[in-house]
Motif scaffolding. Sequence first.
Motif, PDB file in Angstrom:
ATOM      1  N   TYR A   4       8.229 -91.768-111.893  1.00 45.37           N
ATOM      2  CA  TYR A   4       9.000 -92.404-110.827  1.00 45.37           C
ATOM      3  C   TYR A   4       8.729 -93.913-110.828  1.00 45.37           C
ATOM      4  O   TYR A   4       7.674 -94.340-110.361  1.00 45.37           O
ATOM      5  CB  TYR A   4       8.578 -91.861-109.460  1.00 45.37           C
ATOM      6  N   PRO A   5       9.666 -94.733-111.317  1.00 44.21           N
ATOM      7  CA  PRO A   5       9.476 -96.181-111.162  1.00 44.21           C
ATOM      8  C   PRO A   5       9.499 -96.551-109.676  1.00 44.21           C
ATOM      9  O   PRO A   5      10.329 -96.042-108.920  1.00 44.21           O
ATOM     10  CB  PRO A   5      10.689 -96.780-111.890  1.00 44.21           C
ATOM     11  N   ALA A   6       8.582 -97.426-109.276  1.00 39.17           N
ATOM     12  CA  ALA A   6       8.448 -97.774-107.856  1.00 39.17           C
ATOM     13  C   ALA A   6       9.105 -99.113-107.554  1.00 39.17           C
ATOM     14  O   ALA A   6       8.927-100.092-108.283  1.00 39.17           O
ATOM     15  CB  ALA A   6       6.973 -97.836-107.469  1.00 39.17           C
ATOM     16  N   ILE A   7       9.864 -99.123-106.464  1.00 41.32           N
ATOM     17  CA  ILE A   7      10.403-100.373-105.937  1.00 41.32           C
ATOM     18  C   ILE A   7       9.896-100.503-104.511  1.00 41.32           C
ATOM     19  O   ILE A   7      10.326 -99.778-103.612  1.00 41.32           O
ATOM     20  CB  ILE A   7      11.943-100.394-105.979  1.00 41.32           C
ATOM     21  N   GLY A 216       4.174 -85.217-111.194  1.00 36.59           N
ATOM     22  CA  GLY A 216       4.825 -86.503-111.438  1.00 36.59           C
ATOM     23  C   GLY A 216       3.857 -87.650-111.261  1.00 36.59           C
ATOM     24  O   GLY A 216       2.723 -87.466-110.801  1.00 36.59           O
ATOM     25  N   ALA A 217       4.319 -88.839-111.627  1.00 34.54           N
ATOM     26  CA  ALA A 217       3.493 -90.047-111.469  1.00 34.54           C
ATOM     27  C   ALA A 217       4.398 -91.213-111.096  1.00 34.54           C
ATOM     28  O   ALA A 217       5.516 -91.336-111.593  1.00 34.54           O
ATOM     29  CB  ALA A 217       2.749 -90.363-112.757  1.00 34.54           C
ATOM     30  N   ILE A 218       3.884 -92.056-110.211  1.00 38.91           N
ATOM     31  CA  ILE A 218       4.597 -93.242-109.760  1.00 38.91           C
ATOM     32  C   ILE A 218       3.923 -94.466-110.378  1.00 38.91           C
ATOM     33  O   ILE A 218       2.701 -94.575-110.372  1.00 38.91           O
ATOM     34  CB  ILE A 218       4.562 -93.331-108.218  1.00 38.91           C
ATOM     35  N   SER A 219       4.741 -95.368-110.912  1.00 36.25           N
ATOM     36  CA  SER A 219       4.183 -96.611-111.453  1.00 36.25           C
ATOM     37  C   SER A 219       5.069 -97.778-111.048  1.00 36.25           C
ATOM     38  O   SER A 219       6.292 -97.670-111.034  1.00 36.25           O
ATOM     39  CB  SER A 219       4.075 -96.545-112.981  1.00 36.25           C
ATOM     40  N   GLY A 220       4.429 -98.887-110.711  1.00 36.62           N
ATOM     41  CA  GLY A 220       5.162-100.067-110.289  1.00 36.62           C
ATOM     42  C   GLY A 220       4.808-101.286-111.106  1.00 36.62           C
ATOM     43  O   GLY A 220       5.513-101.673-112.028  1.00 36.62           O
ATOM     44  N   ARG A 221       3.670-101.885-110.778  1.00 34.08           N
ATOM     45  CA  ARG A 221       3.274-103.145-111.401  1.00 34.08           C
ATOM     46  C   ARG A 221       3.276-103.061-112.929  1.00 34.08           C
ATOM     47  O   ARG A 221       3.713-104.002-113.611  1.00 34.08           O
ATOM     48  CB  ARG A 221       1.884-103.560-110.899  1.00 34.08           C
ATOM     49  N   ALA A 222       2.807-101.956-113.472  1.00 27.53           N
ATOM     50  CA  ALA A 222       2.722-101.843-114.936  1.00 27.53           C
ATOM     51  C   ALA A 222       4.092-101.907-115.590  1.00 27.53           C
ATOM     52  O   ALA A 222       4.235-102.418-116.708  1.00 27.53           O
ATOM     53  CB  ALA A 222       2.015-100.544-115.315  1.00 27.53           C
ATOM     54  N   TYR A 224       6.693-103.599-114.257  1.00 31.99           N
ATOM     55  CA  TYR A 224       7.152-104.975-114.092  1.00 31.99           C
ATOM     56  C   TYR A 224       6.439-105.907-115.069  1.00 31.99           C
ATOM     57  O   TYR A 224       7.041-106.839-115.620  1.00 31.99           O
ATOM     58  CB  TYR A 224       6.903-105.457-112.661  1.00 31.99           C
ATOM     59  N   ASP A 225       5.150-105.676-115.271  1.00 26.57           N
ATOM     60  CA  ASP A 225       4.358-106.542-116.150  1.00 26.57           C
ATOM     61  C   ASP A 225       4.582-106.241-117.628  1.00 26.57           C
ATOM     62  O   ASP A 225       4.162-107.014-118.483  1.00 26.57           O
ATOM     63  CB  ASP A 225       2.866-106.380-115.840  1.00 26.57           C
TER      64      ASP A 225
END
Length: 239
Positions: A4-7, A216-222, A224-225
């Motif tokens: 799940y990409p995080a916004i 599932g897994a949520i990732s955000g900053r990684a 974007y970076d």
Amino acid sequence: MILYPAIDLKDGQAVRLVHGDMDRSTVFNDDPAAQARAFVDAGCSWLHLVDLNGAFAGTPVNAAPVEAILKACKVPAQLGGGIRDMATIERWLDKGLARVILGTVAVENPDLVREAAAAFPGQVAVGIDARGGKVATKGWAEETDVMVTDLAKSFEDAGVAAIIYTDILRDGAMGGPNIAATEALARAVSIPVIASGGVSSLADLEALKATGVIDGAISGRALYDGAIDLEQALKALKD
């Protein structure tokens, strides 16, 4: 395992916080809907949205960008932050949200979680955010004496679609997720568990998947970076 990409939404922008601190935010996109489209174009099958202002205010604040994302993207989206009554739950689901995430109210008003899960099967998740195994509420600003596993087990018979477990001390810090705690929680309950906080590499995702019990897994900053290439990650999780 679903990625799940995080916004995370703050003042209408897509941001990331460090350890949930609103004063330590980095703006990654002024146009959250464009960011969502980029994730969808890369192949994601879900989106994870958080109204950060709403989590502190106790009522939705970033409704406009959320609605813009729902209009722009055809994949299902889940939203947490400031959703604390039945009217707000109904309003969001009517607008096309696939799933609401109830966090603070899961501690303060568990009957609402049960009522909502019964009324909207498959569309209500519980967000459990923790420091040192104890649940935190109100945008992580208040700590409780409630243990993560005890709270999760209390919803075993409620029909909750998923539990989103966030280790606050890992969130936004790019230090890797708390795999042991997340796996232990997933083994303790029959509800699907989604890992959040610190997912910062393909190796992290593969380690979570290797447990065999994390949904599932949520990732955000990684994302974007660029520490995680979304297309590559999705392919690895599918194989």
